[in-house]
Design a protein around this motif. Structure first.
Motif, short mmCIF file in Angstrom:
data_model
loop_
_atom_site.label_atom_id
_atom_site.label_comp_id
_atom_site.label_asym_id
_atom_site.label_seq_id
_atom_site.Cartn_x
_atom_site.Cartn_y
_atom_site.Cartn_z
N ALA A 91 89.06 16.13 -27.77
CA ALA A 91 90.34 15.44 -27.57
C ALA A 91 91.11 16.07 -26.40
O ALA A 91 91.60 15.34 -25.51
N LEU A 92 91.18 17.39 -26.37
CA LEU A 92 91.90 18.07 -25.29
C LEU A 92 91.21 17.85 -23.94
O LEU A 92 91.89 17.58 -22.94
N SER A 93 89.89 17.94 -23.92
CA SER A 93 89.19 17.74 -22.63
C SER A 93 89.34 16.31 -22.15
O SER A 93 89.45 16.06 -20.94
N ILE A 98 91.64 12.43 -18.31
CA ILE A 98 92.47 11.27 -17.93
C ILE A 98 93.53 11.69 -16.91
O ILE A 98 93.76 11.00 -15.92
N TYR A 99 94.13 12.84 -17.13
CA TYR A 99 95.13 13.38 -16.20
C TYR A 99 94.50 13.63 -14.82
O TYR A 99 95.04 13.23 -13.79
N LEU A 103 95.21 11.88 -11.20
CA LEU A 103 95.54 12.62 -9.98
C LEU A 103 94.63 12.21 -8.82
O LEU A 103 95.12 11.97 -7.71
N GLN A 104 93.32 12.12 -9.06
CA GLN A 104 92.40 11.77 -7.99
C GLN A 104 92.63 10.35 -7.47
O GLN A 104 92.64 10.12 -6.27
N PHE A 105 92.86 9.41 -8.39
CA PHE A 105 93.01 8.01 -7.99
C PHE A 105 94.37 7.71 -7.36
O PHE A 105 94.44 6.98 -6.37
N PHE A 106 95.45 8.28 -7.91
CA PHE A 106 96.79 7.84 -7.53
C PHE A 106 97.63 8.86 -6.78
O PHE A 106 98.56 8.49 -6.09
N VAL A 107 97.33 10.15 -6.91
CA VAL A 107 98.15 11.17 -6.26
C VAL A 107 97.43 11.75 -5.05
O VAL A 107 97.91 11.66 -3.92
#
Length: 137
Positions: A91-93, A98-99, A103-107
């Motif tokens: 769950a944590l991974s 997702i985070y 970051l890679q796609f949008f930031v």
């Protein structure tokens, strides 16, 4: 038991990718695309490549090593506690994956293929967990 073997395979792929990120410079590990851009290098040199001053790839190595050890132990001698720890780790991974994908796609707007392998692997492990949720172990 099939679930744990699938998880073990996913964790092995993720730890190998994390080790590549931790030990091989991004310019060597990934090369460049047709425009001479190295997405791995852009991602690895971004301000998001570390958490509390430690490379995210080191966290990946430790996390997936722990998950591998727990999963092997669960295969050999299943307990509810180990199952719970594996579920929490997945769950944590997945949340982190997702985070990092966000970051890679949008930031950062650049992609590291080894990071993507780890992130997608983490999400696949969550999918496998839900797919096999009715099985013990």
């Amino acid at each position: 038991n099939m679930k744990n073997k699938i998880l073990l395979a996913i964790f092995a792929i993720c730890i190998i990718s994390s080790i590549v990120l931790a030990t091989i410079p991004a310019e060597e590990a990934c090369g460049t695309d047709n425009e001479g851009i190295n997405g791995c290098q852009i991602v690895e040199e971004s301000s998001y490549a570390q958490t509390i001053g430690i490379s995210n790839s080191y966290f990946g190595i430790i996390s997936f090593l722990v998950l591998i050890i727990l999963t092997v132990s669960q295969i050999k001698k299943p307990t509810k506690h180990k199952k719970r720890f594996i579920m929490i780790g997945i769950a944590l991974s997945s949340i982190m994956a997702i985070y990092f994908l966000f970051l890679q796609f949008f930031v950062i707007k650049a992609f590291c293929k080894y990071c993507l392998i780890v992130d997608i692997g983490s999400i696949f492990s969550l999918i496998a967990l839900f797919y096999y949720r009715n099985h013990d172990n």
